[in-house]
Design an enzyme around this catalytic site. Structure first.
Site, PDB file in Angstrom:
ATOM      1  N   GLY A  67      36.137  15.336  15.637  1.00  0.00           N
ATOM      2  CA  GLY A  67      36.916  13.982  16.059  1.00  0.00           C
ATOM      3  C   GLY A  67      36.198  13.948  17.486  1.00  0.00           C
ATOM      4  N   LYS A 127      26.853  26.016   9.946  1.00  0.00           N
ATOM      5  CA  LYS A 127      27.741  26.660  10.671  1.00  0.00           C
ATOM      6  C   LYS A 127      27.942  28.226  10.570  1.00  0.00           C
ATOM      7  CE  LYS A 127      30.520  22.287  11.209  1.00  0.00           C
ATOM      8  NZ  LYS A 127      31.776  21.675  10.584  1.00  0.00           N
ATOM      9  N   GLU A 168      29.128  25.266  22.154  1.00  0.00           N
ATOM     10  CA  GLU A 168      30.539  25.678  21.642  1.00  0.00           C
ATOM     11  C   GLU A 168      30.905  24.403  20.566  1.00  0.00           C
ATOM     12  OE1 GLU A 168      32.701  28.410  22.739  1.00  0.00           O
ATOM     13  OE2 GLU A 168      32.985  27.585  20.901  1.00  0.00           O
TER      14      GLU A 168
END
Lengths: 440, 440
Positions: free
Chosen positions: A309, A210, A134
């Site tokens: 992050g 991606k 994920e």
């Protein structure tokens, strides 16, 4: 509630203790009771593979650390291996070894998956273990699970997103503060949003990895990184940014995976685009990510959140760790959603879009008509024509003008022919630039 | 790919063939090969329970239809029961019977789940069957699975959303076209967006059922519909809509589930709110739904899409059917994410928010100071004060004025004391209205 239960804990090994890995270690070590409640079994962090034992790591027992990553993943008693070292090797070999030794794998490694998702999925399925990822796309935004499960009874036709925070920050600065690409990049680097070598971000390679993962999942096929059409943001001019603004658009780096109209192949592409401010993706600013999904039954869906992050990525990783651990506890795993169709990636020329083409012309009588004729001769019809005069001192009959032309939707192959012809035309006085348009 | 495989098909029964049910039947009957590829086993629709056999149903073999719903769910050989009849009874009894007879259940029934999610989850877990309900909240938007799985390694602190398309449409009309509530409702009814009896939507009951389900999932506890604080949109005045606009806000019906600061209890509430146009929920217009999730690690996430309609809801139902069927094929089910904490629902008085309070005063010297003193005496500080004069013909020293006061964040219990005192004050010349404020 299982606290103090005598059942054996599930053994987890962590590869990498960097920005994300240290957060994952912190959660596993600090929240044992909460995780046990959620999983139904205790998690035991048995080892952390690192490159350097000498880095001080607050809150982590040094006895957990090892530089023998291969030894760690070949122990044979692991339930879950969490791979957070990134890059292709040694991550690839370590993940393969972990699967061969019967461990389920959670990874955030988009580069690895963009090349090896197909083979790794098949290996996991054969061994009856899980492969979850994920965190590999769009950080904390749950997008893999919705594609793999929630929409699995539907037919997805398009996935389009802003999946690279660095380029989104740079483009924002160019649009909002009227900075050049170089100035915006320098600012992003000064703030730590862009790396010293920004190539992977600004050339679109990160977004392309991606896009490959999203395309494979959405269309139940295998797409690798090198099949993705990829154009970065380095060439974008201030004139294009200004023209976009005039047209009610902003500029975004989009990653798109689209089923062709006969559903037989897929278009997968990364490129900057003028995005109409009416499109929901236009409002996604700064380092946020957003993914827009179009499907036959569900219609349009959008997912927005932090794309990177340490903590957000750790959240996505931990969601996978808990899910995989639950499967492990119940003795079930290995449904990894492997591809079952074989839809080839179509060449970019088959892609259909609107385009914005800009160049300078010598403003002689009849030049605009000759430009229009070039588009017309290839069956490309025009939607908007912007003409502006440049500040040069020129004679009255031959001053240069800048033309900006937005087309109606057309096949990219036709547009390429238009561009070739314009580039050779004697009335074109500059480089011919093209940008794709979305949602106009 | 298993086509022509000799393994027995998975048996599915459908309860209800209305707007959503007919779409689900269509997908199962028309896409057998695609579904088989995705599940790894063929799906067989063995029966459709309906109220009336005489309704013509295109594309559905009449032999599949039955009015004996209880007989259908008690066959004993069903793998999946899809409940789409809605309401509490007989849906409740039928779902219970299906579970008792070993079938996994997929339902879109928010009313049922808002009352019975806890007991039904326990029953499913005991029988080792699945209970899935992605379509019960926010239509096609994948929100249940992200809460149940993607964010399960994180700590959710707040879920807030626009989960009722009818009220969102009505409020949009009031804000954009300056219609009264009654006029906007009439228009929504004429267009089929609101029912003849709109109570469940406009009084917030539908949203409250969804809030109960979201709160239970997000905070791993059990919340029932009657524990949800619920205030509808029927009382909203045009003056409040105009005041919101002046303050840079729009008005939305929000469903909110929030952990209290000590994480020991939850606030669950449905009410109209002035939402700052800077908040991402403000831009969600028309019949769309959106859910905003805040969590400790992942930060802010937002999910947007179609909240209702036959096809979008059918997409969510089919995602569940495929997932449940896959589990069934692999002989695994029964992880229904049952509650494991016991966080009580806190009284609304413990909720903290900003508030907008409006009323008319007799504009005598010193009245504003007396109003401010009422707020101050209860420890509520003011953030914005709007004063406007009304058009009445009055004497110079005693003309009425309208006051609009936005507070800083405060406990709702304190605000209630302010309201009580204002309602008894001799200088207040009208009903005292209050609206909560979000994102200002």
């Amino acid at each position: 509630m299982g606290r103090g239960s005598v059942s054996k804990p599930l053994k987890v090994a962590l590869l990498g203790a960097g920005v994300v890995g240290s957060q994952v270690a912190r959660i596993i070590l600090n929240e044992p009771d909460t995780l046990e409640q959620r999983i139904g079994r205790r998690l035991e962090l048995v080892g952390i593979g690192v490159r350097n034992l000498d880095v001080p790591r607050e809150g982590i027992d040094p006895a957990l650390l090892t530089t023998d990553l291969d030894g760690l993943v070949s122990r044979g008693d692991l339930d879950v291996v969490v791979e957070l070292i990134g890059g292709i090797e040694p991550a690839h070999a370590l993940v393969q070894t972990a699967i061969e030794h019967g461990a389920s794998v959670v990874t955030a490694n988009k580069a690895l998956l963009a090349d090896e998702l197909g083979p790794l999925s098949r290996a996991a399925q054969e061994k009856g273990v899980d492969l979850y990822y994920e965190a590999a796309v769009a950080g904390a935004i749950p997008i893999i699970r919705p594609l793999r499960e929630s929409l699995v009874g539907d037919e997805i036709t398009e996935v389009m997103g802003i999946v690279n925070g660095t380029t989104n920050y740079i483009l924002d600065k160019m649009v909002t503060d009227h900075l050049s690409f170089d100035a915006a990049l320098a600012e992003a680097q000064a703030l730590g949003y862009a790396e010293a070598d920004p190539t992977a971000d600004v050339e679109g390679h990160d977004a392309a990895a991606k896009a490959a993962i999203l395309a494979g999942l959405a269309f139940h096929t295998e797409v690798t990184r090198d099949e993705v059409f990829c154009e970065g943001i380095t060439g974008i001019t201030e004139a294009e940014i200004a023209a976009a603004d005039q047209l009610g658009c902003t500029v975004k780096l989009l990653a798109t995976a689209k089923l062709t109209s006969d559903a037989g192949s897929v278009i997968v592409k990364v490129h900057p685009a003028m995005v109409s401010r009416k499109h929901p993706l236009a409002a996604v600013s700064g380092a946020r990510n957003a993914i827009f999904v179009n499907s036959r039954e569900a219609g349009e869906l959008m997912f927005v959140g932090a794309g990177a992050g340490g903590a957000p990525t750790a959240s996505a990783v931990m969601g996978d760790v808990v899910t995989v651990a639950r499967n492990r506890r119940r003795g079930t795993a290995g449904h990894v959603g492997a591809a079952y169709t074989h839809r080839p990636v179509a060449p970019i020329g088959e892609s259909t879009a609107q385009f914005y083409v800009s160049f300078e012309v010598v403003d002689r009588p009849g030049v605009l008509a000759r430009c229009a004729a070039v588009f017309g001769s290839h069956g490309v019809s025009l939607r908007v024509v912007q003409q502006s005069y440049l500040d040069d001192e020129s004679s009255a009959e031959e001053h240069p003008a800048r033309l900006g032309i937005m087309t109606h939707a057309t096949q990219e192959a036709r547009l390429s022919q238009v561009l070739s012809e314009l580039r050779e035309a004697d009335f074109v006085g500059s480089q011919v630039r093209m940008m794709r348009v979305e949602g106009f």
